[in-house]
Structures are given as structure tokens and as C-alpha cells.
Design a protein around this motif. Structure first.
Motif, PDB file in Angstrom:
ATOM      1  N   ALA A 104       0.848  -1.282   0.185  1.00  0.00           N
ATOM      2  CA  ALA A 104      -0.007  -0.078  -0.014  1.00  0.00           C
ATOM      3  C   ALA A 104       0.986   1.195  -0.129  1.00  0.00           C
ATOM      4  O   ALA A 104       0.531   2.277  -0.584  1.00  0.00           O
ATOM      5  N   VAL A 105       2.074   1.220   0.702  1.00  0.00           N
ATOM      6  CA  VAL A 105       2.858   2.553   0.527  1.00  0.00           C
ATOM      7  C   VAL A 105       3.175   2.704  -0.783  1.00  0.00           C
ATOM      8  O   VAL A 105       3.366   3.939  -1.248  1.00  0.00           O
ATOM      9  N   GLY A 106       3.769   2.117  -1.686  1.00  0.00           N
ATOM     10  CA  GLY A 106       4.132   2.133  -2.987  1.00  0.00           C
ATOM     11  C   GLY A 106       3.221   2.807  -3.671  1.00  0.00           C
ATOM     12  O   GLY A 106       3.354   3.508  -4.574  1.00  0.00           O
ATOM     13  N   ILE A 107       2.087   2.025  -3.651  1.00  0.00           N
ATOM     14  CA  ILE A 107       0.684   2.288  -4.272  1.00  0.00           C
ATOM     15  C   ILE A 107       0.401   3.889  -4.137  1.00  0.00           C
ATOM     16  O   ILE A 107      -0.205   4.774  -4.682  1.00  0.00           O
ATOM     17  N   ALA A 108       0.348   4.154  -2.781  1.00  0.00           N
ATOM     18  CA  ALA A 108      -0.044   5.485  -2.185  1.00  0.00           C
ATOM     19  C   ALA A 108       0.903   6.483  -2.873  1.00  0.00           C
ATOM     20  O   ALA A 108       0.310   7.606  -3.050  1.00  0.00           O
ATOM     21  N   LYS A 109       2.070   6.304  -2.790  1.00  0.00           N
ATOM     22  CA  LYS A 109       3.068   7.189  -3.431  1.00  0.00           C
ATOM     23  C   LYS A 109       2.512   7.689  -4.709  1.00  0.00           C
ATOM     24  O   LYS A 109       2.838   8.925  -5.201  1.00  0.00           O
ATOM     25  N   VAL A 110       2.368   6.567  -5.708  1.00  0.00           N
ATOM     26  CA  VAL A 110       1.889   6.792  -6.941  1.00  0.00           C
ATOM     27  C   VAL A 110       0.717   7.437  -7.216  1.00  0.00           C
ATOM     28  O   VAL A 110       0.271   8.491  -7.928  1.00  0.00           O
TER      29      VAL A 110
ATOM     30  N   PRO B  97      -8.836   2.674  -4.547  1.00  0.00           N
ATOM     31  CA  PRO B  97      -8.397   1.852  -5.764  1.00  0.00           C
ATOM     32  C   PRO B  97      -8.714   1.971  -7.088  1.00  0.00           C
ATOM     33  O   PRO B  97      -8.143   2.363  -8.080  1.00  0.00           O
ATOM     34  N   MET B  98     -10.124   2.174  -7.013  1.00  0.00           N
ATOM     35  CA  MET B  98     -10.984   2.412  -8.506  1.00  0.00           C
ATOM     36  C   MET B  98     -10.884   3.751  -9.024  1.00  0.00           C
ATOM     37  O   MET B  98     -11.421   3.977  -9.974  1.00  0.00           O
ATOM     38  N   ARG B  99     -10.370   4.682  -8.199  1.00  0.00           N
ATOM     39  CA  ARG B  99     -10.236   6.039  -8.789  1.00  0.00           C
ATOM     40  C   ARG B  99      -8.879   6.214  -9.231  1.00  0.00           C
ATOM     41  O   ARG B  99      -8.705   7.201 -10.131  1.00  0.00           O
ATOM     42  N   MET B 100      -8.026   5.372  -9.259  1.00  0.00           N
ATOM     43  CA  MET B 100      -6.678   5.241  -9.920  1.00  0.00           C
ATOM     44  C   MET B 100      -7.101   4.951 -11.454  1.00  0.00           C
ATOM     45  O   MET B 100      -7.884   4.354 -11.707  1.00  0.00           O
ATOM     46  N   THR B 101      -5.854   5.170 -12.189  1.00  0.00           N
ATOM     47  CA  THR B 101      -5.855   4.736 -13.448  1.00  0.00           C
ATOM     48  C   THR B 101      -5.166   3.568 -13.733  1.00  0.00           C
ATOM     49  O   THR B 101      -4.040   3.091 -13.752  1.00  0.00           O
ATOM     50  N   HIS B 102      -5.981   2.295 -14.087  1.00  0.00           N
ATOM     51  CA  HIS B 102      -5.432   0.985 -14.121  1.00  0.00           C
ATOM     52  C   HIS B 102      -5.068   0.885 -15.506  1.00  0.00           C
ATOM     53  O   HIS B 102      -5.872   0.582 -16.602  1.00  0.00           O
TER      54      HIS B 102
ATOM     55  N   VAL C 194      -0.477   0.596 -12.934  1.00  0.00           N
ATOM     56  CA  VAL C 194      -1.506   1.560 -12.480  1.00  0.00           C
ATOM     57  C   VAL C 194      -0.883   3.033 -12.475  1.00  0.00           C
ATOM     58  O   VAL C 194       0.614   3.137 -12.429  1.00  0.00           O
ATOM     59  N   ALA C 195      -1.514   4.120 -12.641  1.00  0.00           N
ATOM     60  CA  ALA C 195      -1.010   5.521 -12.606  1.00  0.00           C
ATOM     61  C   ALA C 195      -1.955   6.353 -11.679  1.00  0.00           C
ATOM     62  O   ALA C 195      -2.989   5.758 -11.391  1.00  0.00           O
ATOM     63  N   PRO C 196      -1.659   7.519 -11.345  1.00  0.00           N
ATOM     64  CA  PRO C 196      -2.506   8.431 -10.839  1.00  0.00           C
ATOM     65  C   PRO C 196      -3.850   8.360 -11.252  1.00  0.00           C
ATOM     66  O   PRO C 196      -3.889   8.349 -12.557  1.00  0.00           O
ATOM     67  N   PRO C 197      -4.772   8.991 -10.601  1.00  0.00           N
ATOM     68  CA  PRO C 197      -6.041   9.339 -10.860  1.00  0.00           C
ATOM     69  C   PRO C 197      -6.115  10.502 -12.106  1.00  0.00           C
ATOM     70  O   PRO C 197      -5.178  11.264 -11.935  1.00  0.00           O
ATOM     71  N   ASN C 198      -7.063  10.223 -13.000  1.00  0.00           N
ATOM     72  CA  ASN C 198      -7.016  11.378 -13.694  1.00  0.00           C
ATOM     73  C   ASN C 198      -5.920  11.293 -14.672  1.00  0.00           C
ATOM     74  O   ASN C 198      -5.517  12.586 -15.329  1.00  0.00           O
ATOM     75  N   LEU C 199      -5.385  10.489 -15.252  1.00  0.00           N
ATOM     76  CA  LEU C 199      -4.470  10.397 -16.079  1.00  0.00           C
ATOM     77  C   LEU C 199      -5.039  10.819 -17.568  1.00  0.00           C
ATOM     78  O   LEU C 199      -5.965  10.246 -17.867  1.00  0.00           O
ATOM     79  N   PRO C 200      -4.485  12.077 -18.196  1.00  0.00           N
ATOM     80  CA  PRO C 200      -5.274  12.293 -19.602  1.00  0.00           C
ATOM     81  C   PRO C 200      -5.150  11.053 -20.529  1.00  0.00           C
ATOM     82  O   PRO C 200      -4.179  10.301 -20.755  1.00  0.00           O
TER      83      PRO C 200
END
Length: 328
Positions: free
Chosen positions: A82-88, A119-124, A260-266
Motif C-alpha cells: 500500500a505504501v508504494g501504491i499510495a506514493k504513485v 483503488p478504483m479511482r486510480m488509472t489502471h 497503475v497510474a495516478p487518478p485522472n491520467l489524460p
């Protein structure tokens, strides 16, 4: 006349765009796709040396070659990933900050432990690999095959010692789903990791155990038997081995890794990364690396990957609730 021409031009442009979107990546004009101009960082949310690290480093190497800019791996462990995913999750949505995701930090972990991100707000961006969960048995287990084991377990479930690498892990939940399908509750013996669990299985202190593909080496060395695989179809490494679904349907689960990438990736950035990932996974070099570790390249674009994740969340929520699984 001008109006008609404009309308026809617009329709033609839309049709061309639709067609291009449905062409294989290699058939599209790669010069129109987004590419990074600065170094890209892929966060592996676990220490170096494990399976997820291998997946991330092999991908980074191929993307470096495809994009022509450095793609580096940053290992950030902690809190079951979770720490690494939270960073991104908290990084800028510019395509330069990516992470390797898994069930533990997207579909299972947040249900059991919560997470400092949604989790599901991020860009998978894409699914990268899949692999089965292996149902292993001690070499001298009386049951000759899965059907015989299930028959025995249903008669005396409390006598069957079932090991996993930890409470709330994918192998543990694979066991609990099997319990649900059998309608019984076998004795769960959790361990702190796969290594001590396998040591006890080999020594005969456990009857069976679910393991990731790292357990395959114990099968090939004769220290354990492979009773079944968790995937819906046969596993190419052992095609004669039964699937659990063939005896206890419906049953189809797999370990997977994604990007996975941050939320709202263009959208254009997401499309460019996805295309590059698909190209990378099609290369023989990365396929060989993954195959040697027991992983199958299994590209799935965001459009189908995110619905796949939603279904996984529904399944694991049901299993966690019915089995009353709690993480201390």
C-alpha cells in the motif's frame, strides 16, 4: 455545399478515428501516440528480488528501449504494497509516475486493511501478467487426485491441515473460496510467508497448501505434488493437472500484475503508455523472462481491465464476508 462538405469531413474523421482505435497497436502510426520526454519511474511496492520486482524490471527495460528515455524501478515496500501504491496515487498525473499493482494492493488488501487511496479511482492502465495459484500436497498424501481429495475433505474437513502464506493473502482466500464451494471448513494454518509454509508441507506437517507459482520448483524436484490449479483452463506448465473448476465449479482465480497510474491520467497519455506496454509484452525477450518465472504475459487494456478488477472486488468481498476473515 460547404455545410455538406464539412459534415462529410467530420463523419470521415470520426470513422477514421474509430478504425484506428480498433487496429492492433503495431498497425497504428506510433508517431501519433504520446511518448515521455523525461525519465519515467515505475514503483515496485515490494523489496527487490521477488516476482513483482522481476515483472517491473523486465517491463522497465523494454519500455526504455521503446521510448528512448530511461525507465527506472523504485522499490518502495511497506503495508503489503500500500505504501508504494499510495506514493504513485499522490503523484502528478503526467505519465512519468507508474506502479506495479496486484490483488494485494487493489482488490484484496483494501477490503481487509483499508488503504490510503481509493483503488478504483486510480488509472489502471493495463494488466501485464497472470499466473495460477497452485494447490500443492505433501508427497505421501493418500488422495491420488483432486476429486479424491475433495471427497475425503468433505467427510472429515476438520482433519485436513491447509496452509497458506498468511491471513488475507491470495492463497488464503483461494482456500476459503474452495471451502465455500465444498460446503465445509478445513483447518487453516497461516504462516509468515511461503517459505516456512513449504517447509512444513514438505515435512508432512500440512496436508495441502495454496502457493503462487514459486511452489512449482518443489513439484519438479519431487518434494510436493501438484493436485490442481486455480485457473479456468489448464496450465501450460502442467496441462495434465486438473483445474479446481472441473471439480468444484464455478472456480476461476489467478494471480495478476498490472500497471497503475495516478487518478485522472489524460486519455492520450494513458493510450500512449498502454500501446507501449502492449508492444513490450509482445517481445520474445520479456516473454522468456516471464515464462521462466511462471508468469504469462496477459495484456488487458484499461477498458476491460477495470471491469475485471470490479468483478474481483465483488468476489473477494463475498469470500471475506462468508469466511469472516479479519486481519489483526
Amino acid at each position: 455545399m460547404e455545410h455538406i462538405f464539412s459534415r462529410r469531413s467530420m463523419i470521415a474523421a470520426l470513422a477514421a478515428g474509430f478504425a484506428a482505435a480498433h487496429l492492433p497497436t503495431w498497425a497504428q502510426n506510433s508517431s501519433t501516440l504520446w511518448k515521455p520526454k523525461l525519465p519515467v519511474q515505475i514503483t515496485v511496492p515490494f523489496p527487490a528480488g521477488g516476482g513483482v520486482d522481476l515483472v517491473g524490471r523486465a517491463l522497465a527495460q523494454e519500455l526504455t528501449d521503446i521510448w528512448g528515455v530511461p525507465v527506472v524501478v523504485d522499490n518502495v515496500g511497506g503495508a503489503a504494497g500500500a505504501v508504494g501504491i499510495a506514493k504513485v496515487n499522490n503523484a502528478k498525473a503526467d505519465g512519468l509516475h507508474l506502479a506495479i499493482s496486484s490483488a494485494g494492493n487493489v482488490t484484496i488488501g483494501p477490503l481487509l486493511r483499508g488503504a490510503p487511496y481509493e483503488p478504483m479511482r486510480m488509472t489502471h492502465v493495463a494488466r501485464l501478467t497472470t499466473s495460477p495459484v497452485l494447490l500443492l500436497a505433501r508427497p505421501d498424501l493418500p488422495a491420488k487426485d483432486l476429486a479424491e481429495f475433495v471427497e475425503t475433505a468433505r467427510k472429515q474437513p476438520e482433519t485436513v491441515r491447509f496452509g497458506s502464506g498468511g491471513v488475507g493473502s491470495t492463497p488464503h482466500l483461494a482456500q476459503e473460496l474452495m471451502n465455500i464451494r465444498m460446503g465445509v471448513k478445513m483447518l487453516h494454518v497461516p504462516y509468515r510467508g511461503t517459505a516456512p509454509m513449504m517447509a512444513d508441507l514438505i515435512a508432512g506437517h500440512l496436508d495441502v497448501a495454496f502457493s503462487d507459482v514459486s511452489g512449482w520448483s518443489f513439484v519438479t524436484s519431487g518434494k510436493a505434488r501438484l493436485l490442481a490449479v486455480s485457473t479456468a483452463s489448464a496450465w501450460e506448465n502442467s496441462p495434465e493437472t486438473a483445474t479446481i473448476d472441473s471439480v468444484l465449479p464455478p472456480y476461476a482465480i489467478e494471480n495478476w500484475y498490472g500497471l497503475v497510474a495516478p487518478p485522472n491520467l489524460p486519455a492520450d497519455v494513458q493510450a500512449g503508455i498502454s500501446a507501449a506496454v502492449q508492444q513490450a509484452l509482445g517481445r520474445e525477450s520479456i516473454q522468456t523472462i516471464y515464462a521462466n518465472a511462471g508468469f504469462s504475459p496477459s495484456f488487458m487494456p484499461r477498458e476491460t481491465f477495470e471491469p475485471f478488477l470490479e468483478k474481483e472486488i465483488e468476489l473477494w468481498r463475498e469470500v471475506i464476508t462468508k469466511a469472516d476473515i479479519r486481519v489483526e
